[in-house]
Design a protein around this motif. Structure first.
Motif, mmCIF file in Angstrom:
data_model
loop_
_atom_site.group_PDB
_atom_site.id
_atom_site.type_symbol
_atom_site.label_atom_id
_atom_site.label_comp_id
_atom_site.label_asym_id
_atom_site.label_seq_id
_atom_site.Cartn_x
_atom_site.Cartn_y
_atom_site.Cartn_z
ATOM 1 N N LEU A 52 -31.469 -10.449 6.721
ATOM 2 C CA LEU A 52 -32.214 -11.412 5.907
ATOM 3 C C LEU A 52 -33.697 -11.091 5.857
ATOM 4 O O LEU A 52 -34.397 -11.470 4.915
ATOM 5 N N TRP A 72 -19.496 -10.260 0.757
ATOM 6 C CA TRP A 72 -20.065 -11.426 1.448
ATOM 7 C C TRP A 72 -21.537 -11.602 1.107
ATOM 8 O O TRP A 72 -22.000 -12.729 0.887
ATOM 9 N N LEU A 73 -22.277 -10.517 1.036
ATOM 10 C CA LEU A 73 -23.712 -10.586 0.775
ATOM 11 C C LEU A 73 -24.037 -11.127 -0.612
ATOM 12 O O LEU A 73 -25.176 -11.537 -0.864
ATOM 13 N N LEU A 96 -27.026 -11.388 10.264
ATOM 14 C CA LEU A 96 -28.209 -12.151 9.859
ATOM 15 C C LEU A 96 -29.509 -11.365 9.954
ATOM 16 O O LEU A 96 -30.518 -11.756 9.363
ATOM 17 N N VAL A 112 -24.871 -16.767 1.225
ATOM 18 C CA VAL A 112 -25.951 -15.857 1.602
ATOM 19 C C VAL A 112 -27.204 -16.140 0.780
ATOM 20 O O VAL A 112 -28.323 -16.079 1.298
ATOM 21 N N MET A 123 -28.885 -18.819 2.452
ATOM 22 C CA MET A 123 -29.460 -18.356 3.714
ATOM 23 C C MET A 123 -30.758 -17.582 3.493
ATOM 24 O O MET A 123 -31.545 -17.419 4.422
#
Length: 311
Positions: free
Chosen positions: A200, A262-263, A197, A268, A271
């Motif tokens: 971000l 995943w990103l 995280l 994401v 997020m």
């Protein structure tokens, strides 16, 4: 122990608190939500709103914004972010409820929390996620083999209150696991959160969409995760879940490709929305600070590990 006899206070009406409230109310428990300002007003006027199969539904919930010391509950769930956990426990210090379940990460151990609430403390970690948009809860349930509610006594014993809490989750049909070493589990989880995280935010602002799915960003996750897993292991922490030990054996390229994939997911992208990203950044900063303090207390210098993986 029956559902009708249990009074449950959920201290914090964000995503996690709202999800537990919804599930426990549906199971027949006497649930009260503690909320502030706009969230208190929204819950009071509209009930707990949530999405189900594309439509918005609502469930009535008791909500308070002031807690009296003699307002006693069987369990109090503290469902705030880690950076707000100490202030939440201080607010509960004089309340006479006997069992306080902290549903949050922890990267340093429980000594400061025990100083506030004593042996009433029961560490746990939530089993789902999501977002609240315009007052409406959008739940995110992951497969049971990935995420369930985790809890356990600090000393690892299976006490009566652990058994009672297990019955509560079973009644609510919420999957759970009882852990013998909650400190190891929470520190390991903190490490993965810090690694995944922290990307971000970049240069004190939310990372650009074009940069989020790049190899460079993925390598940052790979390097940080490996470095801190090695560091906590050196500090005597058992990596839990054990499958994360495999991360230390995987080639960086393999992990980079995994994190690049995943990103680029919708999860994401959600997020990266300002509210989530900024709140996550505050929590990650506190987790990182306390993790470094924990490592230094155990004579581990994690920076050396980090330098060995940034390549």
């Amino acid at each position: 122990m029956s559902a009708k006899q249990d009074r449950i206070l959920i201290f914090g009406a964000g995503v996690i608190g709202s999800m537990y409230a919804m599930k426990l109310i549906e199971a027949g428990f006497d649930v009260t939500l503690f909320a502030h300002s706009k969230r208190f007003k929204s819950l009071s006027e509209n009930g707990l709103q949530y999405t189900e199969k594309g439509s918005v539904k609502s469930i009535q919930v008791k909500v308070i914004d002031t807690l009296e010391n003699d307002d006693i509950y069987d369990f109090i769930f503290v469902t705030v972010r880690y950076d707000r956990s100490e202030s939440a426990l201080l607010a509960l210090k004089d309340n006479q409820s006997k069992h306080i379940v902290t549903m949050t990460s922890n990267s340093i151990g429980f000594s400061s929390w025990l100083d506030i609430v004593g042996d009433r403390l029961l560490p746990a970690f939530p089993g789902f996620g999501g977002q609240i948009k315009d007052g409406v809860l959008h739940a995110r349930f992951l497969p049971k083999f990935i995420m369930v509610t985790v809890f356990g006594e600090i000393n690892g014993e299976v006490t009566e209150r652990i058994e009672n809490l297990a019955k509560l989750f079973k009644t609510a049909k919420l999957p759970y696991v009882i852990k013998k070493d909650m400190q190891a589990y929470l520190i390991t989880h903190s490490v993965s959160d810090i690694a995944m995280l922290s990307v971000l935010q970049s240069e004190n602002k939310i990372i650009d969409k074009k940069r989020i799915g790049t190899r460079k960003t993925a390598r940052q996750i790979t390097a940080t995760l490996k470095a801190y897993l090695l560091a906590i292991q050196k500090a005597g922490v058992s990596i839990d879940p054990p499958m994360l030990k495999m991360v230390l054996k995987f080639p960086n390229l393999f992990l980079d490709l995994f994190f690049m994939t995943w990103l680029r997911t919708k999860m994401v992208r959600d997020m990266m929305l300002p509210d989530y990203a900024n709140n996550a950044n505050n929590e990650i900063e506190q987790l990182s600070h306390d993790l470094m303090k924990f490592l230094n207390q155990n004579d581990v210098k994690s920076e050396k590990h980090l330098q060995s993986y940034f390549c």
